[in-house]
Design a protein around this motif. Structure first.
Motif, mmCIF file in Angstrom:
data_model
loop_
_atom_site.group_PDB
_atom_site.id
_atom_site.type_symbol
_atom_site.label_atom_id
_atom_site.label_comp_id
_atom_site.label_asym_id
_atom_site.label_seq_id
_atom_site.Cartn_x
_atom_site.Cartn_y
_atom_site.Cartn_z
ATOM 1 N N GLY A 149 0.761 -1.153 -0.032
ATOM 2 C CA GLY A 149 -0.030 0.014 0.009
ATOM 3 C C GLY A 149 0.911 1.286 -0.062
ATOM 4 O O GLY A 149 2.140 1.184 -0.482
ATOM 5 N N ARG A 150 0.173 2.295 0.580
ATOM 6 C CA ARG A 150 0.878 3.621 0.497
ATOM 7 C C ARG A 150 2.068 3.526 1.517
ATOM 8 O O ARG A 150 2.038 3.177 2.592
ATOM 9 N N LYS A 151 3.230 4.286 1.169
ATOM 10 C CA LYS A 151 4.253 4.322 1.756
ATOM 11 C C LYS A 151 4.611 5.670 2.107
ATOM 12 O O LYS A 151 4.889 6.551 1.137
ATOM 13 N N ASP A 152 5.195 6.271 3.391
ATOM 14 C CA ASP A 152 5.609 7.409 3.760
ATOM 15 C C ASP A 152 6.882 6.884 4.219
ATOM 16 O O ASP A 152 7.175 6.074 5.261
ATOM 17 N N LEU A 153 8.161 7.492 3.741
ATOM 18 C CA LEU A 153 9.371 7.296 4.164
ATOM 19 C C LEU A 153 10.195 8.287 4.891
ATOM 20 O O LEU A 153 10.269 9.599 4.371
ATOM 21 N N PHE A 154 10.381 8.139 6.338
ATOM 22 C CA PHE A 154 10.968 9.090 6.899
ATOM 23 C C PHE A 154 12.720 8.872 7.000
ATOM 24 O O PHE A 154 13.001 7.388 7.412
ATOM 25 N N ILE A 155 13.559 9.751 6.540
ATOM 26 C CA ILE A 155 14.795 9.421 6.176
ATOM 27 C C ILE A 155 15.801 10.396 7.324
ATOM 28 O O ILE A 155 15.622 11.348 7.492
ATOM 29 N N GLU A 156 16.468 9.745 8.129
ATOM 30 C CA GLU A 156 17.724 10.278 8.989
ATOM 31 C C GLU A 156 18.239 11.386 8.341
ATOM 32 O O GLU A 156 18.705 10.728 6.980
ATOM 33 N N ALA A 157 18.612 12.457 8.559
ATOM 34 C CA ALA A 157 19.212 13.661 7.733
ATOM 35 C C ALA A 157 20.723 13.047 7.513
ATOM 36 O O ALA A 157 21.152 13.353 6.187
ATOM 37 N N ASP A 158 21.507 12.560 8.401
ATOM 38 C CA ASP A 158 22.860 12.141 7.990
ATOM 39 C C ASP A 158 22.776 10.937 6.766
ATOM 40 O O ASP A 158 23.889 10.756 6.305
ATOM 41 N N LEU A 159 21.705 10.369 6.475
ATOM 42 C CA LEU A 159 21.625 9.388 5.538
ATOM 43 C C LEU A 159 21.448 9.862 4.217
ATOM 44 O O LEU A 159 21.343 9.203 3.352
ATOM 45 N N MET A 160 20.609 11.199 4.158
ATOM 46 C CA MET A 160 20.539 11.790 2.877
ATOM 47 C C MET A 160 21.445 11.807 1.704
ATOM 48 O O MET A 160 20.977 11.391 0.615
ATOM 49 N N LYS A 163 5.700 9.495 0.018
ATOM 50 C CA LYS A 163 6.176 10.764 0.365
ATOM 51 C C LYS A 163 7.537 10.718 1.251
ATOM 52 O O LYS A 163 7.824 9.549 1.766
ATOM 53 N N LEU A 164 8.563 11.591 0.963
ATOM 54 C CA LEU A 164 9.705 11.551 1.550
ATOM 55 C C LEU A 164 9.855 12.764 2.690
ATOM 56 O O LEU A 164 9.746 13.760 2.610
ATOM 57 N N TYR A 165 10.394 12.171 3.865
ATOM 58 C CA TYR A 165 10.553 13.371 5.095
ATOM 59 C C TYR A 165 11.967 13.046 5.406
ATOM 60 O O TYR A 165 12.555 11.968 5.905
ATOM 61 N N LYS A 166 12.613 14.129 5.811
ATOM 62 C CA LYS A 166 13.841 14.257 6.544
ATOM 63 C C LYS A 166 13.799 14.467 8.050
ATOM 64 O O LYS A 166 13.061 15.375 8.405
ATOM 65 N N VAL A 167 14.601 13.777 8.694
ATOM 66 C CA VAL A 167 14.348 13.720 10.154
ATOM 67 C C VAL A 167 15.695 14.104 10.650
ATOM 68 O O VAL A 167 16.747 13.467 10.338
ATOM 69 N N GLU A 168 15.730 15.033 11.719
ATOM 70 C CA GLU A 168 16.982 15.585 12.287
ATOM 71 C C GLU A 168 17.769 14.320 12.899
ATOM 72 O O GLU A 168 17.184 13.652 13.779
#
Length: 561
Positions: A35-46, A64-69
């Protein structure tokens, strides 16, 4: 120039397969989520993620992609907040946390404390190795230095061992392994255990890498804290290279925009100047500019057919080269302006005096003057002498690595001269330097355009200790004859033969994997590339992260007392 090849050097292995393996595994893990996927990525991994699988590829797999501090535990806490918020609102979704390169027990504890351990599934993305260039592989673990060498945390040993196992399976088997340092020994032993358990996947394959040398960063702090003088090192110190690329701002681009530039062997300009002493770079770029203009001028007098061929075959490449040339000239000018403001030549003079053991009082007076002016200090004092507002280095970290430092404000001030005199009594650097000939004896001026040895990376004043050790061990095929140096270093050394020693491939025996645990500097890579060209061998660099004096300072400042 230092980059002129003098002997046939083996071609580097194709490390593109490492990127493909990492990308394919990541896509596979994402595909397991329905199904639908929202991806949260740690900033250091970007940045590493962008080198492996760019955004366009990820958009096929996620919505959707989100950057996490990247603060400690912050990504996990945010994940728990999302899960708990969904539970409160009665929303039902599936959650997966992908750890890279490995999951730690502490992560499960955080999830349990947040009350979501039973609501999420966990997986690992075995992203151990990121090829930054044809001869550089980074684990992108800048925290390794702080965690292991300053805080005694061994959690990354397993990651290094698994990275070695992967490289050995793809490009080995390695015929001989050398190393120095406790961390190097632990990584090697765990790697060998993993090899025995896997029953040797690389057996029977023609090896591409013959020798491996593992070195702990604490074997040589001096080199890492010296001011860099090769072009790539100065670009890193000035603009901060991150994940193999650099952001050149308006002061370089001569516009109101910043440009992100990938620095590797594909950049025809950068590849010719990266290892050069900075004093040689401006002259080279000027000549390059004249040659490029001459190629443009060839258009005059061309007939229609010749012009058509020129436009279709050469013009695009010339424009790209002109663009890169302009950027590197702008970078050089920016570096020169900043170094002039920082009394750079005086700083270099003070460093060289300290390395040679001359004019200690005059040099330390110079350092104290810079402290009073709140200018970052030099060499051993560099990480811990700075007292700029808002930046207070860890006294404990400085003591642990044997670096002279100002005492905390609440205690009586110790003069810097006393600190260096104390260091001289406690440190064996002078004796090691004399034993290995790290300070060249010069007859006349050192020719930086046509260098004679690895010391050129520090203006002919000092041969990097780490690189000299590697040179001597490879030359002797072991540690025989270096017993006194080892005693002075107080190091844990090893030399082990591998399964492939009986029938190694010729090129593989001239290819050396140099593994730096705790970080490798651009200067060290330049020095070993020079040695490789002189000896007809190829060095491949595997490092936990590319480091510099500035990064070491930051690690010491962050260390828990």
């Amino acid at each position: 120039m230092a980059s002129t090849a003098r002997r046939d050097v083996p071609e580097p292995p194709d490390f593109g397969i490492l990127k493909r393996l990492a990308r394919d595994q990541l896509i596979y893990l994402l595909e397991q989520l329905p199904g639908r996927k929202d991806l949260f990525i740690e900033a250091d991994l970007m940045s590493p993620l962008d080198r492996i699988a760019n955004v366009s590829i990820l958009k096929h797999e996620v919505d959707k992609l989100y950057k996490v501090e990247s603060r400690p535990a912050r990504p996990l806490v945010l994940s728990a907040d999302i899960v708990n918020a969904d539970k409160m609102s009665g929303r039902s979704r599936k959650y997966k946390i992908i750890f890279s390169p490995q999951k730690f027990y502490a992560c499960e504890m955080v999830l349990e404390e947040e009350g979501v351990f039973g609501d999420v599934t966990c997986d690992e993305w075995s992203f151990y190795l990121l090829p930054l260039d044809e001869d550089i592989i980074s684990m992108e673990l800048p925290e390794f230095f702080r965690d292991y060498f300053l805080e005694g945390d061994h959690r990354w040993i397993n990651s290094v061992a698994r990275a070695l196992q992967l490289l050995n399976s793809l490009y080995g088997p390695f015929s001989r392994a050398y190393g120095i340092g406790r961390c190097a020994k632990m990584c090697y032993e765990l790697w060998r255990e993993l090899e025995e358990e896997s029953e040797g996947d690389s057996q029977g394959r023609k090896p591409e890498i013959g020798n491996i040398f593992l070195m702990d960063r604490d074997t040589d702090y001096v080199t890492a804290l010296c001011s860099q003088m090769v072009y790539e090192g100065l670009v890193d110190d000035t603009f901060r290279i991150k994940c193999g690329s650099v952001d050149f701002g308006p002061e370089v681009t001569s516009s109101d925009k910043s440009i992100k530039v990938l620095l590797n062997a594909q950049d025809k300009v950068f590849s010719q100047i990266r290892n050069e002493h900075f004093s040689s770079v401006f002259g080279f770029l000027s000549q390059k500019s004249r040659n490029l203009q001459a190629q443009y001028d060839r258009r005059r007098g061309m007939d229609i057919k010749q012009m058509k061929n020129f436009v279709s075959q050469e013009l695009k490449g010339l424009k790209q080269e002109h663009r890169l040339l302009s950027l590197h000239i702008g970078a050089c000018e920016s570096i020169m302006k900043k170094k002039t403001k920082q009394d750079f030549q005086e700083m270099i003079k003070a460093e060289h005096s300290l390395l040679e053991g001359f004019d200690i009082r005059e040099s330390t007076s110079f350092i104290e003057e810079h402290i009073d002016r709140q200018v970052r200090a030099v060499l051993w004092g560099r990480p811990c002498l700075g007292t700029r507002r808002g930046w207070q280095p860890s006294h404990t970290a400085c003591s642990r690595v044997g670096v002279p430092h100002r005492e905390p404000v609440s205690t009586p001030k110790t003069t810097i001269t006393d600190a260096f005199n104390s260091l001289a009594r406690k440190s064996n650097f002078r004796a090691i330097s004399k034993k290995l000939g790290l300070i060249p004896r010069l007859d006349g001026e050192y020719d930086l355009k046509m260098p004679r040895d690895m010391a050129y990376v520090f203006s002919g004043a000092y041969t990097p200790l780490s690189c000299k050790i590697i040179e001597q061990v490879l030359e002797r095929r072991g540690w025989q004859g270096l017993e006194e140096v080892l005693r002075l270093l107080n190091g844990t050394e090893f030399s082990e033969a591998g399964a492939a020693e009986a029938s190694p491939g010729r090129d593989s025996q001239r290819t050396v994997l140099a593994v730096f645990l705790g970080g490798c500097t651009c200067s060290e890579m330049a020095a070993l590339r020079f040695l490789g060209r002189e000896r007809g061998c190829r060095f491949i660099f595997l490092t936990t992260a590319v480091t510099s004096s500035g990064r070491l300072m930051e690690a010491m400042a962050e260390t828990r007392a």
